[in-house]
Design an enzyme around this catalytic site. Sequence first.
Site, short mmCIF file in Angstrom:
data_model
loop_
_atom_site.label_atom_id
_atom_site.label_comp_id
_atom_site.label_asym_id
_atom_site.label_seq_id
_atom_site.Cartn_x
_atom_site.Cartn_y
_atom_site.Cartn_z
N HIS A 101 -2.71 11.90 -9.78
CA HIS A 101 -3.96 12.59 -10.10
C HIS A 101 -5.17 11.93 -9.43
O HIS A 101 -6.29 12.46 -9.51
CB HIS A 101 -4.16 12.68 -11.62
N ASP A 145 0.86 -1.17 0.00
CA ASP A 145 0.00 0.00 0.00
C ASP A 145 0.91 1.23 0.00
O ASP A 145 1.67 1.45 0.95
CB ASP A 145 -0.89 -0.01 1.24
#
Length: 505
Positions: free
Chosen positions: A380, A355
């Site tokens: 983004h 992660d």
Amino acid sequence: MTIATLRALHAAIGTALDDIERVYSAQALDFPSLDAAFYATAPHTPEEDGAEALRGDPEVDRATKHIVAACGQMSALVHKPWFGLMADAQAGQLAAAIRFMETANVVEILKEAGPEGMHVKDIYDAILDLLPKNVEPKHPNGLNPVGLSHILRLLATAHYLREVKPDVFTNNRRSSYIDSGKTVAQLRDAPHTKYTDTDGVAAFVALWHVPRVFCFGRTSPDAPAPDSDNLEVAHSWAPFNLAFETKLGYFPWLELPENKDRLNRFGHAMTGTRQWDVQGGILRGFSWDELPEGAVLVDVGGGIGAQSIQVAEAHPHVRVLVEDRIQVTSAAVSAWGPDKAPLFESGRMAYRARDFLAPFAPPLEGAAAPAVFLLRLVLHDWQDQEAVKILRHLREAAGPDTKLLVGDMLLPYACHAPGSQSGEDDALFSVSKPFVDADSPLLPNLGRASIPGYLIDIMMMGMFDAREKAVGEMAALLLSAGWKVAEVRRSTPGALWAYTTAVPV
């Protein structure tokens, strides 16, 4: 022959222009300018009224239709199908932005500001001043000046506003068409009368509701909010959460068992994002051949490795490690099928679950720092605070020679921005320069030819409460996490897609 067709379309445009010029010249008038606002309820000069009236002349009307038809056909013919497809598939983002412009009274606010325009921070304040009383403007996911600037820049790129200076906007002919004719004071004191005694254009645009959570914030204190005690919960409250009635962020939601097919589709969709770039663009976005034998490229959040696999195949001296969540990496090798098996069997490309919001651990074999971290279409997806966390984890794991390669769109302003004043930011200035010269009639960001990138920008705001970035925004984000931009390569001149190389500071 296709070239002959293009020439014929070009000739049709020229013939139609000749017809328009003949009609207007006979009246000693010029065709109305796109840049000049024309408010139906405002007083006009005789020349302005005459030029507007001639638009209804049968010959002018026919000629304009021929121009629109020819330009549309020529655009469809010459433009890469991917960009035309994205513009049409994402057209809802532009529609929502137009409806937002009407709902937020942007046209009336800019009308009073005049042709010099208004800075986005002042537009933001004026919008809040006109908010209905039942809206909570300070909600964390409410409208903010940065998000507002991206919405208005999409509209300017689609020729519905003008960006006269960076983050300074004004009306043009198309936006002024939506003017209700009411003053800002009238809208503040009697908002329910906005459409009374008007030509109905603004009212028609307003028929389609814009969710106020997208525009301003929650409209009711009873609206659900994220559970801050659950780490899987969205850090922001985006329209996506309302649409699917979930408190989860997009990626944890995608990994739910019932969304298995969606997750699989997402992985392959990331392969499709190669179309944003030219073929093999990632191979030209960085000097891979200068890396030493055995150098490690870590593809952070790389999904099934749709991009980094190109590096592994083209540069055998580079080892590729793709990192993503366990739900993705566990199915990555099988997703490629037998053709890529030798690549995985040789160990030149591998996967591990991690992660990227957590620290970079465990270290690589031999505790060597990676040569390159690749973040492609990752930043983004995240608000700045999460993006900084991702970048800082990578900075902590970087060695003195580690490079960070960011593959994302870098969106130019819709105006000519000031140039570099020193050599310190030459790498940024070279990529932030307008795509056309100052004397070109085209928008500096190429307008409609670039609009798919600005549509994706709004989509990121809707799905993640995030956004694409301008060059300066990207540089500031990286620097805040300990990375300094060293080089930016556009995939081609005039391309929104760019590879940004940063080094530790």
